[in-house]
Scaffold this motif. Structure first.
Motif, PDB file in Angstrom:
ATOM      1  N   TYR A 185      -8.783   4.595   5.604  1.00 43.30           N
ATOM      2  CA  TYR A 185      -7.614   4.742   4.679  1.00 43.30           C
ATOM      3  C   TYR A 185      -8.051   4.633   3.185  1.00 43.30           C
ATOM      4  N   VAL A 186      -9.224   4.021   2.821  1.00 38.08           N
ATOM      5  CA  VAL A 186      -9.611   3.987   1.508  1.00 38.08           C
ATOM      6  C   VAL A 186     -10.011   5.460   1.092  1.00 38.08           C
ATOM      7  N   ASN A 223      -5.739   9.920  -4.251  1.00 41.12           N
ATOM      8  CA  ASN A 223      -4.546   9.748  -4.761  1.00 41.12           C
ATOM      9  C   ASN A 223      -3.383  10.938  -4.027  1.00 41.12           C
ATOM     10  N   ASP A 228      -9.335   0.124   7.263  1.00 41.51           N
ATOM     11  CA  ASP A 228      -8.998   0.260   5.955  1.00 41.51           C
ATOM     12  C   ASP A 228      -9.963   1.167   5.284  1.00 41.51           C
ATOM     13  N   ARG A 232      -7.248   7.495   0.387  1.00 45.42           N
ATOM     14  CA  ARG A 232      -6.366   6.433  -0.954  1.00 45.42           C
ATOM     15  C   ARG A 232      -6.863   7.080  -2.048  1.00 45.42           C
ATOM     16  N   LYS A 233      -8.185   7.082  -2.154  1.00 49.45           N
ATOM     17  CA  LYS A 233      -9.000   7.641  -3.199  1.00 49.45           C
ATOM     18  C   LYS A 233      -8.653   8.901  -3.790  1.00 49.45           C
ATOM     19  N   PRO A 256       2.338   9.945  -0.431  1.00 48.33           N
ATOM     20  CA  PRO A 256       2.338   8.860   0.767  1.00 48.33           C
ATOM     21  C   PRO A 256       2.439   9.207   2.091  1.00 48.33           C
ATOM     22  N   LEU A 271       0.940  -1.465   0.048  1.00 43.10           N
ATOM     23  CA  LEU A 271      -0.112  -0.022  -0.179  1.00 43.10           C
ATOM     24  C   LEU A 271       0.826   1.258  -0.108  1.00 43.10           C
ATOM     25  N   LEU A 327      -0.928   9.724   3.951  1.00 36.98           N
ATOM     26  CA  LEU A 327      -1.435   8.369   4.576  1.00 36.98           C
ATOM     27  C   LEU A 327      -0.731   8.114   6.066  1.00 36.98           C
ATOM     28  N   ASN A 358       2.186   2.386   8.099  1.00 39.94           N
ATOM     29  CA  ASN A 358       0.870   2.375   8.972  1.00 39.94           C
ATOM     30  C   ASN A 358       1.235   2.403  10.347  1.00 39.94           C
TER      31      ASN A 358
END
Lengths: 233, 403, 340, 422, 261
Positions: free
Chosen positions: C107-108, C114, C103, C111-112, C117, C47, C120, C51
């Motif tokens: 996180y999703v 974009n 997640d 993450r969507k 890093p 990923l 996150l 984390n």
């Protein structure tokens, strides 16, 4: 039977491209850098969002389909670079190509080793340690693992020495003769068009010429603007 | 725009609710409790708070304070470690909640911070049940800072003497790396050396780590025959003793007041620690200890939890002082505290609120003999060291003299 | 002297001491680090973000195991193993589920968009703090014992002294070995395992090969979550259970990952052991190994009582020093993790 | 443009209203303290904004920089300890300093001899030997000194110089530390910096906590001198108002300077580097050096703010530096306020600090109401340690805030503004 | 005519692949030198080494008589070398105008100290930079997007912006990396004329990698052809086109060709 209609618009790279390849044909896309050749392939394979136009494959509408589903439908793609899993062995790379298959595909690996004999000896070696040409073989082999109906190749000869280049072209022909349709993007336009049933010349994100490979090669206008005019043939 | 309006509205409503909440409790006598509910000693604090709460509960149940008012015992998180947070919490107690007096904070660092920042300038009486650092003695405190526990220096001396008398020549010390552990260890080391013994290793460890095998190895390699653990039962203390036993590194142990708790036997297993020496601040001559033990057990608390008795005493003393002054004010509390806690006067034991209230109403002198000692405060607000020699026997710690 | 030759010269007592204090202790703490690091490094590789909530997943897993143990304290007696160990699979499954939920919820959505890093990473800091708050809210802050009854201690006589190891430590080491072998087989033999490696190697190509991203991500979280739960539980069995149990482990685990190379499960295992052993070796008192030589040494050379590389109070610094050293000399880790 | 202004204005007004409410609810003395602390944290947040917002450098070790700066400030401003200066310890320390200087120089020289044809392996070996030798010799000089100091005087004390100078030196300490860390990690990927700083912060804390001769370790140093008279002398409100005004002046100075920098070629270059390092490099920007510059400047500001914060608390306690209070809190201030926007950082600092400090009484009251309600409606007895548990919610709230901000306002409440030339 | 860039016996190895093999070439002052060759011939690697992206494994690179082997890109910029990228690298959150103004030419202007305490100087310098940037925007016909974030511009506009950055720098030599890639014909003509005029009027030297033969033919003299990591031939485009070796290597040949013919 198998038609691919692709038309795109809106994005600043592709402004309406149409590509059509029949079954068992070799189609070649050529054109200057930035003409949208690689982008066309990526859009075909669902890696880019197609804002306009449609793509159909094997009679089914597949515009913006997820790559997983395209793979199942019989479409395989070999990207230009980063096209192997470097820490995985050659055999595992091939297995990854058959990820969506549930049957026993060992015979296929054998078949690919027949296509690309150098891979057989190195099947346990991590793909990252192979030479460029061998890596390209692994990449194509991986794509063939799904026994695709159509294989998309993005500049398979980029960065290869002429010896390997020839070899790759030979394999491409062999694969095609085994019944797999091929659509490839090539820098080495002349060589590629020579083996193509159909050629597409792109420029500025648009089709500029479409004809059989040989016809394009013979077309003085094409030769002049895209192949480096003035060369004798 | 919409979201802003909503936020403003929300915050205004919240503010109003909070204001209402404050107003609602106004008639009661407010006493604050400061402790590190989060942070390094977070596992020790709840029982300490519970003990103080027990005292206040008894006050409220036995007729209330002053003219039957209730004690509103509020708490805030002083984090033990972060001085900024501690003084902030103390400040809110002093300036916003406007408490009459404070129990806590517990760690010495935060106590100094809370005292200097809020309690002393605000004229609020502060009794720490657990701050043992000698640094507190010298504080310029306008006679406002007291503690119900004695300074580490004295405990160290006593422990050194006990160990030496038992024939130990060579000891290793491990202490929790904070002011309590460090101060205690220093005192113990110098006293033990002065008595002619050898301290072959004296090492700090961080509290609340998972594993101390490496530290124990280093200590045991020093060749000492007895390990003194100056830490907390609920913190690193149990872990270290257990791992030292499991590893066969030591079989003789001693500990300071932070280690004197029956939990250590429950944690490690009955019979394995028999003979372990402990010292705790307190007074066996005071009947208060026994009374408290019973009270605490009835209330479902562990009477031997670290600093629980001291915390109970601090809270009870504050209630007594307020009652003595006769009104809800900060002034004169220190003087009242000195009076109710010391001779002469009729002895008041833990839990005897009704009796004390009656005596005070009659204008009689009282003398609180608490759960952790008789608390005769000196001019610095310290209690004279009165250290009990404890020893593990069977299920828990017993007074060595009663054996 | 009844034995002859070299053996008699060997400081057996001291050697056993060394085995107990360095080899076994390093192995135990190293195994914990390894269990934590493997899951975190897999998620990091696939990923592409660190984390930081991983440490608290370990605590959470341990608390779930604790609750199950309390719910059925007699369970272990049937099998002859500690109850906490028997319920471990359930705790692992529950933690894995929680991990997937985290997640999906936290996180999703990030993450969507974009993001970089590091965004996150910040999100994972948020999740870490939330987990810490919730664990304390629901379980309080008091330390708890995982054991129902007392634990067995095995003493293996070895040349006059005992090598000491306790039951949970044996379980921990056995579990770690089994988990590593199982993970190895999973990653090299199974379809999904290979897909995970493929995705870690080259996510785009994995998609092109028809590997379902969502599926691989899910499996990654399951492995990370369940190994975290196992690590946390086993650690809590060995020592005791506290809400800040594994936050203290987080940085050594990260050090282990960097040492091993990001995204390299084997590297993480080796890294975990390296960090574990370095910690024990660094604070080990070497004087004890020299002591037997004392009679042979010249008189002027006095043996110090304490001869350690690092004073014990600086033990927590050791993983960071390793970390910084690796960052300077081999930023990709000794196993050449990928450059993300 | 208009909308943005409106948004900024209404947010600021909203914050002012909240602060006013706190003045009413908690009283002047407390509200002033909260503002003073929030002010110090706002300076820290500005420093982090320089790093994270301007340069995209993620510093997860603010705690360490605050700690080292607080130490520097304490060392300069704490009264002189005559016992120490009369003992022989200063001589030993001087000797240690000399050994470190000479040994350090030799080590650095040895690490470069491969340029003169010495094989790398031999160079590495020699360098390590030299470093070890220096370490051991310095340790040898330090041991007696530390023993003397700890026995006689506790610790070396301070220099008794003005507090303002102390803050400055604190900032310099933080900046020097940043320089070393930056040299190591700035060439690497972004999360490595986060990890390295996280680790360094713990190392700094461990050092300050255990170097008793230098910092008095866990025994703590207090009271730290204030730049203005303390509440003891002139009462809560006046003293805090004075302190607050000093912080406010500092904030204004730093803000103005940073804004000037932001709008200047320097700021443009920094944004360019943050956007695209490759292109920045190609137009002559020395990316690594500039990032290092940012990191150092940012940490200098963090250091000044940190020193001011600790001075306000009045006690130097090395164990008192906690990641949650000194790193994550500041991080959320910048992210919530809007990274890359200085006003946003100040706004975020105030708002988050209000939430942080008020969450405790608010949670207590809410939990009490909740418990009453449970008791009355469902007849369920609330758990005894309700109050304790309510306090744990703070950590949760901060975590939740981070997640919510990332999800719903990833650019913060006051996002970075595009610089436009009309 | 003096030699501006000289590459002497340079090799570059990536792992097992020898991308550039003992290669030497020269770029003369005032020329527009083209570099062509089939993919994988090593021209991008060569280009990157000249631009300072990485150091060669062996050999030396000279710029204006100075050894610049392994010199980082930002120092090369100070030595008067400027470049564009194959895929436009813009400063996405800066406006078009700022993108140009970010190239101030001298480092001393970008000082925080000056920004804070020597405002008059900064304002003065800024004005000059801004005037120049506005002028270049005008030449490039980008004035209408001057306050647009560069990230929102089209691919072609970004390319123009890159060229603008080069113009801001007043370099001695410019490396152009596939200017034509992704640019439509009309815009390409504009680009080409800008390059031509810069070369003609200001005497700027260009070193160009290009696949677009038209553009090469229009702009470049001489043209260097690389194949398999070495320079194969060098000369004017007209000659190159007739060279049978080049035709063989670049335009085709080999086995596949055999089949078709």
């Amino acid at each position: 039977m198998r038609d691919i209609h692709a038309g795109y618009g809106g994005a600043n790279i592709l402004n309406g491209v149409t590509i059509e390849v029949e079954a068992h044909e070799i189609g070649v896309i050529v054109g200057p850098n930035g003409a949208g050749k690689s982008t066309t392939l990526k859009a075909l394979f669902g890696l880019l969002n197609v804002s306009q136009g449609s793509i159909s494959f094997d009679g089914k509408e597949v515009t913006n389909a997820r790559p997983e589903n395209l793979v199942r439908a019989g479409l395989s793609f070999v990207p230009q670079e980063f096209n192997v899993f470097p820490t995985m062995s050659v055999r595992e790379n091939l297995e990854m190509g058959a990820y969506t298959r549930r049957d026993d595909f060992r015979y296929l690996i054998e078949k690919i080793f027949e296509y690309f004999p150098p891979l057989r000896d190195k099947h346990k070696q991590p793909a990252g340690e192979l030479s460029g040409g061998q890596r390209q073989m692994v990449a194509i082999g991986r794509a063939l693992m799904m026994e695709p109906k159509l294989l998309l190749l993005d500049e398979p000869t980029a960065g290869l020495s002429p010896r390997y280049m020839g070899e790759i072209f030979e394999r491409v022909i062999a694969i095609n003769e085994a019944g797999v349709g091929i659509l490839m993007v090539e820098q080495n336009a002349r060589q590629a068009l020579a083996i193509a049933h159909k050629g597409f010349v792109l420029a500025g994100g648009k089709n500029s010429f479409t004809d059989t490979g040989q016809a394009l090669l013979d077309d003085p206008e094409v030769a002049e603007s895209f192949l480096g005019g003035g060369t004798k043939h | 725009m919409k979201s802003i309006t909503r936020r403003l509205l929300a915050s205004a409503t919240l503010g109003a609710a909070l204001l209402a909440g404050t107003a609602y409790a106004n008639a009661d006598v407010k006493v604050g409790f400061l402790g590190g509910f989060t942070g390094p000693i977070e596992s020790l604090v709840p029982p300490i708070f519970a003990a103080a709460e027990l005292a206040m509960k008894q006050v409220n149940e036995q007729g209330g304070i002053l003219d039957g008012q209730k004690v509103d015992f509020i708490s805030a998180d002083s984090t033990c470690a972060d001085a900024t947070a501690a003084s902030n919490a103390a400040d809110r107690m002093v300036n916003s909640e406007k408490v009459t007096a404070l129990v806590g904070p517990l760690c010495s660092g935060e106590t100094i911070a809370a005292a200097n920042n809020a309690a002393i300038p605000g004229g609020v009486l502060l009794i720490s049940p657990a701050a043992t650092s000698p640094a507190l003695t010298g504080l310029d405190d306008k006679d406002l800072v007291f503690r119900t526990t004695s300074s580490d220096a004295y405990s160290g001396e006593v422990l050194a003497k006990i160990l030496k008398d038992q024939g130990n020549e060579n000891i290793a010390i491990t202490y929790v790396n904070n002011d309590y552990g460090k101060g205690f260890a220093d005192a113990l080391e110098s006293s033990f050396k002065a008595l002619g013994g050898t301290v072959s290793a004296k090492e700090a460890h961080e509290d609340n780590k998972a594993d101390y095998r490496a530290e124990i190895g280093s200590l045991s390699a020093s060749g000492a025959e007895l390990l003194v653990v100056l830490a907390y039962v609920d913190g690193s203390g149990s872990t270290i003793i257990r791992q030292a036993l499991e590893g066969g590194d030591f079989n003789k142990f001693a500990g300071g007041d932070g280690m004197v708790g029956d939990a250590i036997v429950t944690n490690i297993g009955e019979g394995k620690l028999d003979g372990m020496v402990g010292v705790r601040i307190g007074n066996t001559t005071s009947p208060g200890t026994e009374v408290y033990n019973k009270l605490a057990k009835d209330a479902g608390l562990d009477p031997n939890s670290s600093f629980g008795a001291q915390s109970y005493d601090a809270a009870f003393l504050i209630a007594l002082s307020i009652q003595k002054v006769g009104k809800d004010t900060r002034e004169g509390l220190s003087a009242a505290l000195r009076e109710v806690s010391s001779e002469p006067g009729e002895v008041i034991l833990p839990g005897e609120w009704e009796k004390a209230k009656k005596l005070l109403a009659e204008g009689k002198d009282i003398n609180y003999e608490g759960a952790s000692g008789s608390h005769e405060f000196d001019k610095n607000g310290d209690v004279p060291g009165n250290v009990i020699h404890m020893v593990v026997d069977g299920k828990g710690f017993k007074d060595a003299k009663t054996q | 002297m009844d034995t002859i030759g070299l053996l008699s010269a060997l400081p057996i007592n001291e050697l056993v001491f060394f085995i107990n204090k360095v080899v076994i202790a390093g192995l135990i703490i190293g195994s914990i680090y390894a269990l934590g690091a493997v899951g975190m490094t897999l998620a990091w590789g696939i990923l592409r973000f660190a984390n930081f909530a991983h440490g608290d997943l370990m605590t959470l897993g341990a608390f779930i195991a604790f609750m199950l143990t309390m719910a059925m304290p007699g369970l272990g007696a049937y099998v002859g193993l500690p109850t906490a160990f028997v319920v471990l699979p359930i705790a692992m499954a529950v933690t894995a589920l929680v991990t997937i939920l985290i997640d999906k919820t936290f996180y999703v959505p990030v993450r969507k968009t974009n993001p970089k890093p590091i965004t996150l990473v910040i999100a994972s800091f948020g999740v870490m703090l939330m987990l810490q708050g919730l664990i304390r809210l629901f379980f309080g802050t008091a330390p708890r014992q995982m054991y129902v009854g007392s634990k067995d201690i095995y003493r293996i006589p070895f040349a006059g002294r005992d090598i000491v190891i306790t039951e949970p430590q044996v379980l921990l080491i056995v579990f770690t070995v089994v988990a590593i072998v199982a993970l190895h087989l999973f990653l090299t033999r199974s379809r999904t395992g290979k897909a995970m490696r493929a995705m870690s190697d080259n996510a785009d190509l994995a998609r092109i090969s028809g590997i379902g991203t969502a599926h691989v991500v899910r499996v990654t979280w399951i492995i990370a979550g369940s190994l975290a739960a196992a690590g946390g539980t086993l650690l809590a069995m060995d020592v005791s259970l506290k809400p800040d149990l594994s936050f203290n482990l987080l940085l050594p685990i990260v050090a282990a990952i960097i040492v091993g190379g990001i995204g390299q499960p084997y590297g993480a295992i080796v890294g975990g052991l390296i960090v574990g052993f370095t910690e024990t070796v660094a604070v080990f008192n070497w004087a004890i190994l020299l002591r037997p030589l004392k009679p042979h040494m010249p008189d002027w050379l006095e043996l110090p009582a304490n001869l350690t590389f690092v004073p014990t109070e600086y033990k927590i610094v050791v993983p960071f020093v390793i970390l910084v050293a690796v960052l300077i000399w081999r930023p990709n880790g000794i196993f050449k993790g990928k450059v993300l | 443009m208009k909308v943005l202004e409106l948004r900024t204005a209404s947010l600021l007004v909203g914050l002012a209203v909240i602060v006013a409410l706190i003045f009413i609810w908690q009283g002047n003395a407390y509200a002033l303290r909260m503002l003073a602390e929030a002010g110090c944290l706002a300076i820290v947040a500005l420093g982090l904004n320089v790093q994270w917002g301007y340069a995209g450098l993620f510093n997860a070790g603010i705690m360490g920089f605050i700690a080292i700066a607080a130490f520097g400030s304490m060392l300069i401003s704490y009264p002189v300890n005559p016992v120490f200066w009369q003992s022989e310890a200063p001589g030993w320390l001087l000797r240690m300093a000399l050994i470190i200087a000479i040994g350090g120089a030799v080590t650095v020289l040895l690490s470069r001899i491969d340029r003169y044809g010495v094989p790398r392996r031999i160079r590495t070996m020699l360098t390590i030997i030299a470093a070890l030798a220096t370490y051991m010799m310095a340790q040898n000089a330090l041991t007696p000194a530390a023993a003397i100091i700890e026995q006689n005087s506790g610790f070396i004390g301070g220099f008794g110089l003005p507090v303002g100078l102390g803050w400055l030196v604190g900032g310099v300490f933080a900046a020097v530390l940043a320089w070393f860390i930056g040299r190591i990690t700035l060439g690497l990927r972004s999360d490595y910096l986060a990890i390295a700083t996280l680790g360094i912060a713990e190392i700094v804390k461990a050092f300050l906590k255990n170097a008793d001769w230098l910092t008095r370790g866990t025994l703590t140093v207090s009271p730290l001198p204030w730049p203005v008279p303390t509440p003891n002398e002139i009462g809560f409100v006046v003293a805090r108002a004075a302190y607050l005004s000093i912080t406010a002046v500092l904030i204004v100075i730093i803000y103005v300077l940073l804004q000037r920098g932001w709008a200047s070629p320097w700021g443009r270059m920094m944004r360019a580097i943050r956007d695209n390092e490759l292109a920045a490099e190609s137009v002559g920007k020395n990316v690594n050096r500039r990032l290092l510059e940012m990191f150092v400047i940012g940490n200098f500001i963090v250091g000044v703010g940190g020193a001011a914060l600790i001075t306000f608390g009045g006690i130097f306690d090395p164990s008192g530096f906690l990641p949650i209070n000194h790193t994550f809190l500041v991080l959320i201030m910048v992210v919530l306020g809007g990274s890359g926007n200085n006003l946003g950082s100040i706004f975020g600092a105030l708002l988050v600090y209000v939430i942080w400090t008020m969450s405790e009484p608010a949670a207590l009251i809410l939990f009490r109401y909740g418990a009453d309600w449970l008791q009355n409606v469902f007849n369920i007895a609330p758990p005894d340690d309700l109050a304790t548990r309510a306090l744990q919610m703070r950590v949760f709230v901060i975590g939740l805030t981070i997640i919510l901000v990332l999800r719903f306002a990833p650019k913060g409440l006051l996002p970075e503004k595009i610089v436009k030339y009309e | 005519m003096t030699t501006l860039i000289e590459v002497k016996n340079v090799s570059k190895r990536f792992g097992q692949v020898l991308a550039v093999d003992n290669c030497s070439l020269k770029v003369e002052q005032g020329t527009i030198t083209g570099l062509i060759g089939p993919n994988g011939a090593g021209k991008t690697t060569m280009f990157n080494m000249v631009a300072g992206a990485f150091a060669p494994t062996s050999g030396t690179i000279w710029l204006n008589g100075k050894n610049v082997t392994g010199m980082p890109a930002h120092e090369l910029f100070e030595c008067g070398l400027s470049r564009t990228f194959q895929i436009a690298q813009e400063f996405s959150s800066l406006t078009a105008l700022e993108n140009l103004m970010a190239v101030t030419g001298s480092r001393s202007e970008e000082s925080l100290f000056d920004a804070c305490f020597r405002r008059a100087k900064v304002v003065r310098d800024e004005l000059a930079v801004r005037r120049k940037a506005e002028e270049i925007l005008r030449i490039l016909r980008l004035t209408h997007v001057r306050n647009e974030c560069a990230g929102n511009l089209s691919g072609g506009q970004k390319k123009l912006l890159e060229l603008g950055r080069v113009m801001m720098a007043d370099p001695n030599v410019v490396l152009l990396d596939e200017v034509a890639a992704g640019v439509n014909r009309t815009l390409l003509n504009d680009l080409a004329s800008v390059v031509e005029s810069l070369n003609r009027d200001k005497g700027l030297t260009f070193f160009v990698i290009e696949h677009d033969m038209d553009l090469i033919a229009r702009l470049c003299d001489p043209v260097i052809v690389m194949a398999a990591g070495t320079v194969m031939v060098q000369g004017p485009m007209a000659e190159i086109r007739k060279n049978p070796e080049v035709i063989e290597a670049y335009f085709g040949g080999g086995t596949a060709m055999g089949r078709a013919s």
